[in-house]
Design a protein around this motif. Structure first.
Motif, PDB file in Angstrom:
ATOM      1  N   SER A  46       0.835  -1.192   0.000  1.00 42.63           N
ATOM      2  CA  SER A  46       0.000   0.000   0.000  1.00 42.63           C
ATOM      3  C   SER A  46       0.874   1.247   0.000  1.00 42.63           C
ATOM      4  CB  SER A  46      -0.908   0.004   1.236  1.00 42.63           C
ATOM      5  OG  SER A  46      -1.794   1.085   1.214  1.00 42.63           O
ATOM      6  N   ASN A  53      -5.506   5.015   2.503  1.00 45.03           N
ATOM      7  CA  ASN A  53      -4.715   3.790   2.622  1.00 45.03           C
ATOM      8  C   ASN A  53      -4.215   3.589   4.044  1.00 45.03           C
ATOM      9  OD1 ASN A  53      -5.066   3.330  -0.094  1.00 45.03           O
ATOM     10  ND2 ASN A  53      -3.013   3.981  -0.692  1.00 45.03           N
ATOM     11  N   GLU A  55      -5.675   4.471   6.822  1.00 48.38           N
ATOM     12  CA  GLU A  55      -6.789   3.938   7.614  1.00 48.38           C
ATOM     13  C   GLU A  55      -6.976   2.450   7.344  1.00 48.38           C
ATOM     14  OE1 GLU A  55     -10.402   6.069   7.392  1.00 48.38           O
ATOM     15  OE2 GLU A  55      -9.501   8.020   7.826  1.00 48.38           O
ATOM     16  N   ALA A  56      -6.877   2.044   6.085  1.00 46.60           N
ATOM     17  CA  ALA A  56      -7.026   0.629   5.738  1.00 46.60           C
ATOM     18  C   ALA A  56      -5.901  -0.207   6.326  1.00 46.60           C
ATOM     19  CB  ALA A  56      -7.082   0.468   4.217  1.00 46.60           C
ATOM     20  N   PHE A  58      -4.158   0.321   9.105  1.00 43.41           N
ATOM     21  CA  PHE A  58      -4.297   0.101  10.545  1.00 43.41           C
ATOM     22  C   PHE A  58      -5.531  -0.722  10.880  1.00 43.41           C
ATOM     23  CE2 PHE A  58      -0.974   3.253  10.761  1.00 43.41           C
ATOM     24  CZ  PHE A  58      -0.217   2.773  11.811  1.00 43.41           C
ATOM     25  N   SER A  59      -6.503  -0.714  10.003  1.00 40.84           N
ATOM     26  CA  SER A  59      -7.637  -1.618  10.183  1.00 40.84           C
ATOM     27  C   SER A  59      -7.181  -3.062  10.033  1.00 40.84           C
ATOM     28  CB  SER A  59      -8.730  -1.291   9.166  1.00 40.84           C
ATOM     29  OG  SER A  59      -9.807  -2.196   9.280  1.00 40.84           O
ATOM     30  N   GLN A  60      -6.353  -3.327   9.020  1.00 34.50           N
ATOM     31  CA  GLN A  60      -5.809  -4.674   8.829  1.00 34.50           C
ATOM     32  C   GLN A  60      -4.860  -5.051   9.961  1.00 34.50           C
ATOM     33  OE1 GLN A  60      -4.585  -5.718   4.631  1.00 34.50           O
ATOM     34  NE2 GLN A  60      -5.123  -3.565   4.279  1.00 34.50           N
ATOM     35  N   GLN A  62      -4.944  -4.017  13.077  1.00 35.35           N
ATOM     36  CA  GLN A  62      -5.709  -4.309  14.291  1.00 35.35           C
ATOM     37  C   GLN A  62      -6.386  -5.665  14.205  1.00 35.35           C
ATOM     38  OE1 GLN A  62      -8.602  -1.316  15.333  1.00 35.35           O
ATOM     39  NE2 GLN A  62      -8.621  -1.955  17.474  1.00 35.35           N
ATOM     40  N   ALA A  63      -6.812  -6.049  13.017  1.00 33.20           N
ATOM     41  CA  ALA A  63      -7.404  -7.373  12.838  1.00 33.20           C
ATOM     42  C   ALA A  63      -6.366  -8.469  13.033  1.00 33.20           C
ATOM     43  CB  ALA A  63      -8.041  -7.481  11.455  1.00 33.20           C
ATOM     44  N   LEU A 108      -3.741   6.779  14.490  1.00 35.52           N
ATOM     45  CA  LEU A 108      -4.373   5.458  14.358  1.00 35.52           C
ATOM     46  C   LEU A 108      -3.635   4.387  15.151  1.00 35.52           C
ATOM     47  CD1 LEU A 108      -5.160   5.681  10.547  1.00 35.52           C
ATOM     48  CD2 LEU A 108      -6.830   5.729  12.402  1.00 35.52           C
TER      49      LEU A 108
END
Length: 247
Positions: A46, A53, A55-56, A58-60, A62-63, A108
């Motif tokens: 990314s 990008n 935000e995406a 750190f979403s990944q 955290q998952a 984030l």
């Protein structure tokens, strides 16, 4: 831990060092990593210059892991041209990649770092933050800004047990450095002769290796080794900035 610019010279070496110490690594880079990324880690291809990008990413992250013990902001973009020839778009691109991404990523990453209980951020600044050269103004400004941001983050995050420090590398044998040699950033000669000229400017008489910077990053990230360091700039340049330019 999460590291940006993971596929490049210093980033790739840092991934290896942390993995060898038993850390699970989340790597981010606009380029593919290729072979060798740790099998227990997560690689995200990314471009961090785009806020969406980040935000995406750190979403990944955290998952993948509910906590982060370290974030290494290593990604960097460089244009080599005179200031008066640098376009506004090029200036903005450097700032978006080298500085804004760290600001947005810190917001984030903060809850994940706080949840870890004892964590660290390591920002990849540069000796260009304290002494620079011609034709690299945007890069130098971004790295100077990152050094100031490091201090501000250290103050604001201290209460959450998050240490924040910066690494200031000198000349290191990376693809970015060799590409700048090939573009003729330094005067005359072959890439090899230009590298040798750089090496002669250091007290050690050589340029650095990515692994040497990676070990310095690990030192700042590991709270067992650097627990009383925050808001600091660790210069790793072979002594280049220790020598008077008038010598």
């Amino acid at each position: 831990m999460l590291i940006t610019g993971a596929a490049g010279g210093i980033g790739r070496a840092t991934v290896k060092v942390f993995a060898e110490h038993g850390w699970r690594v989340i790597g981010v880079d606009r380029n593919a990593f290729g072979e060798g990324f740790p099998t227990d880690g997560l690689f995200i291809q990314s471009d961090i210059s785009d806020p969406a990008n980040i935000e995406a990413i750190f979403s990944q992250a955290q998952a993948f892991s509910p906590v982060l013990h370290a974030v290494v902001n290593n990604a960097g973009l460089q244009f080599n041209k005179p200031l008066i020839e640098t376009s506004g778009e090029e200036w903005d691109a450097v700032m978006a990649s080298n500085l804004r991404s760290v600001f947005l990523g810190a917001k984030l990453a903060h809850p994940l770092l706080k949840a870890a209980g004892n964590s660290a951020i390591v920002n990849m600044s540069s000796v260009h933050a304290i002494a620079t050269s011609a034709n690299i103004a945007a890069y130098a400004a971004s790295k100077g800004g990152l050094l100031a941001l490091t201090r501000a983050m250290a103050i604001e995050f201290a209460g959450d047990n998050i240490r924040v420090n910066a690494i200031l590398p000198g000349a290191v044998d990376t693809p970015m450095l060799r590409a700048s040699m090939e573009r003729g950033v330094l005067d005359g000669g072959s890439v090899l002769s230009r590298l040798e000229n750089l090496a002669s400017k250091t007290v050690n008489g050589r340029i650095g290796e990515p692994e040497e910077i990676a070990h310095a990053i690990y030192f700042l990230a590991d709270s067992n080794q650097s627990s009383f360091m925050t808001g600091q700039a660790l210069v790793v340049d072979g002594g280049a900035t220790a020598r008077l330019s008038t010598e």
